[in-house]
Design a protein around this motif. Structure first.
Motif, short mmCIF file in Angstrom:
data_model
loop_
_atom_site.label_atom_id
_atom_site.label_comp_id
_atom_site.label_asym_id
_atom_site.label_seq_id
_atom_site.Cartn_x
_atom_site.Cartn_y
_atom_site.Cartn_z
N ILE A 1 -5.43 63.65 75.75
CA ILE A 1 -6.57 62.75 76.02
C ILE A 1 -7.13 62.13 74.74
O ILE A 1 -7.99 61.27 74.79
N GLY A 2 -6.64 62.56 73.58
CA GLY A 2 -7.10 61.98 72.31
C GLY A 2 -8.50 62.40 71.89
O GLY A 2 -9.22 61.64 71.24
N ALA A 3 -8.87 63.64 72.24
CA ALA A 3 -10.21 64.13 71.87
C ALA A 3 -10.16 64.73 70.47
O ALA A 3 -10.28 65.95 70.27
N VAL A 4 -9.99 63.87 69.48
CA VAL A 4 -9.67 64.30 68.12
C VAL A 4 -10.76 65.12 67.44
O VAL A 4 -10.50 65.82 66.47
N ASN A 5 -11.99 65.03 67.95
CA ASN A 5 -13.11 65.75 67.31
C ASN A 5 -13.44 67.09 67.95
O ASN A 5 -14.44 67.71 67.60
N ALA A 6 -12.60 67.51 68.91
CA ALA A 6 -12.93 68.73 69.66
C ALA A 6 -12.30 69.97 69.06
O ALA A 6 -11.20 69.93 68.50
N VAL A 7 -13.02 71.10 69.18
CA VAL A 7 -12.43 72.41 68.92
C VAL A 7 -11.98 72.92 70.30
O VAL A 7 -12.66 72.69 71.30
N CYS A 8 -10.80 73.56 70.34
CA CYS A 8 -10.16 73.78 71.65
C CYS A 8 -9.64 75.21 71.79
O CYS A 8 -9.01 75.74 70.89
N PHE A 9 -9.90 75.80 72.95
CA PHE A 9 -9.33 77.11 73.26
C PHE A 9 -9.36 77.36 74.76
O PHE A 9 -10.05 76.65 75.51
N ASP A 10 -8.60 78.38 75.19
CA ASP A 10 -8.53 78.74 76.61
C ASP A 10 -9.35 79.99 76.88
O ASP A 10 -9.62 80.79 75.97
N ILE A 11 -9.67 80.17 78.15
CA ILE A 11 -10.33 81.40 78.60
C ILE A 11 -9.54 81.96 79.77
O ILE A 11 -9.13 81.21 80.67
N SER A 12 -9.30 83.27 79.74
CA SER A 12 -8.57 83.93 80.81
C SER A 12 -9.52 84.83 81.57
O SER A 12 -9.89 85.90 81.09
N ALA A 13 -9.98 84.39 82.72
CA ALA A 13 -10.83 85.23 83.58
C ALA A 13 -10.47 84.96 85.04
O ALA A 13 -11.32 85.03 85.93
N ALA A 14 -9.19 84.61 85.25
CA ALA A 14 -8.66 84.38 86.60
C ALA A 14 -9.56 83.41 87.38
O ALA A 14 -9.98 82.39 86.83
N CYS A 15 -9.87 83.76 88.62
CA CYS A 15 -10.60 82.80 89.47
C CYS A 15 -12.05 82.60 89.03
O CYS A 15 -12.70 81.65 89.47
N SER A 16 -12.57 83.48 88.19
CA SER A 16 -13.92 83.30 87.66
C SER A 16 -13.90 82.47 86.37
O SER A 16 -14.95 82.23 85.76
N GLY A 17 -12.73 82.04 85.95
CA GLY A 17 -12.56 81.43 84.63
C GLY A 17 -13.44 80.22 84.39
O GLY A 17 -13.98 80.06 83.29
N PHE A 18 -13.58 79.36 85.40
CA PHE A 18 -14.37 78.15 85.16
C PHE A 18 -15.82 78.51 84.84
O PHE A 18 -16.42 77.95 83.91
N LEU A 19 -16.40 79.44 85.59
CA LEU A 19 -17.81 79.78 85.34
C LEU A 19 -17.96 80.54 84.03
O LEU A 19 -18.97 80.39 83.33
N TYR A 20 -16.97 81.36 83.67
CA TYR A 20 -16.99 81.99 82.35
C TYR A 20 -16.98 80.90 81.26
O TYR A 20 -17.73 80.95 80.28
#
Ligand code: UT7
Length: 338
Positions: A107-126
């Motif tokens: 997406i070209g978000a060059v100014n973002a710091v980026c990482f993933d979260i693993s919390a299964a189905c609760s992941g979005f709210l985490y």
């Protein structure tokens, strides 16, 4: 239940939503030709009628990137304005780099710091809660929070206990620091989160990680697919989602009677109905789209939020209750003033 993890009336607001669902539809009828099941069983036990399946060349980051573009368009922000990207997923493109890094590139978000979260189905709210902390402490002002899954890559198509339940898709929100003196729409009022790792084995993908690498000897037993004790999961889901909802509402100074719309994790219509009944909420105030998409894990809530918002189900000032439960076990609930 652990102590509440946040205070009400913080200053992060959801300013845009977006979602992307792959085109290919897999119906219950289609599944009944693959495993011993029926539309009648799947519909009556889960409420699911069909689900979406990503194309072989689509990775989770492709679904996530499209949802992100749509969320940015709805928020009216450019990729350069995004300072943080968190992707909640259990189907990362690869072990590393994180899916969020691929989203940044796409997406070209060059100014973002980026990482993933693993919390299964609760992941979005985490992920939403982590992003709020970045924003509320002044560390970042604008963030993309994404729930994205290609669960079809983790399915054993010979296991009727699980293969009928899941689907692919992605949802995203843009959140931004809001001026405390302004009654900004989309404000996250409260969040609670919880975890019970003693039940980690009830719902899992046991193989493919360091505990059980895939080998020529074990691959035929499908260790790299979803294993779930359905009844056990069901029982805990109802209890934890109810408790989390009540706690999040209490922290926000509200009750279930104030809720305009509940957007629960979309795993099973019977779970959702049980929670609505216990909260004494009529089904008109409960959002469900699992008939179309099945369980898309971390994606269910942002996809549903986007559909509710764009479908005219939410108006300014509405109280929206988000609540999720998933492998770990993990659970979370957020209250948002739309
Ligand atoms: O997203 C994370 C959270 N996930 C959830 O919250 C999922 C929670 N669990 C559930 O939604 C439900 O437990 C399921 C939908 C997975 C299963 O429903 P259930 O009413 O708990 O069924 P069950 O597992 O107790 O199985 C009942 C019967 C079994 O047959 P027997 O042993 O009674 O003869 C299963 O073998 O249904 C059978 N069965 C099926 N039959 C036809 C299981 N899957 C199927 C199927 N088609 N697809």
């Amino acid at each position: 239940m652990p102590a509440p993890s946040s205070q009400p009336f913080c200053t992060s607001s959801i300013i845009g939503t977006g979602s992307y669902m792959p085109e290919k539809v897999l119906t219950n009828e289609d599944l009944s030709k693959i495993v011993e099941t029926s539309d009648e069983w799947i519909t009556s036990r889960t409420g699911i009628k069909e689900r979406r399946i990503a194309a072989p060349e689509q990775a989770t980051s492709d679904l996530a990137s499209e949802a992100a573009r749509r969320a940015m368009a709805s928020a009216g922000v450019t990729p350069e304005e995004i300072q943080l990207i968190i992707v909640a997923t259990v189907t990362a493109d690869m072990f590393f780099p994180s899916t969020a890094c691929f989203v940044q590139k796409k997406i070209g978000a060059v100014n973002a710091v980026c990482f993933d979260i693993s919390a299964a189905c609760s992941g979005f709210l985490y992920a939403l809660q982590v992003a709020r902390h970045f924003i509320n402490t002044g560390n970042r002002t604008t963030a993309l929070v994404i729930g994205a899954e290609k669960l079809s890559s983790l399915i054993n198509w010979k296991d009727r206990n699980t293969c009928v339940l899941f689907g692919d898709g992605a949802g995203a929100v843009v959140i931004r620091r809001a001026d405390e003196s302004v009654d900004a729409p989309g404000r996250v009022l409260s969040t609670v989160m919880g975890t019970d790792g003693t039940l980690a084995d009830v719902l899992k993908v046991p193989g493919g990680g360091s505990a059980c690498p895939i080998t020529p000897e074990n691959v035929s037993s499908y260790p790299n697919t979803i294993h779930m004790e359905g009844r056990e999961t069901f029982k805990h889901a109802v209890t934890r989602m109810l408790e989390a909802s009540q706690q999040a509402l209490k922290i926000a100074g509200l009750t279930a009677a104030d809720v305009s719309l509940v957007i629960p994790h979309q795993a099973n219509a019977r779970i959702i109905n049980a929670i609505a009944e216990r909260l004494n909420l009529p089904l008109e105030r409960v959002f469900m789209n699992l008939d179309k998409y099945g369980n898309t894990s971390a994606a269910t809530i942002p996809v549903a939020l986007d559909e509710a918002s764009k479908g005219g189900r939410l108006k300014k000032g509405d109280v929206v209750l988000l609540v999720a439960f998933g492998g770990g076990f993990t659970w979370a609930s957020s209250v948002v003033r739309w």
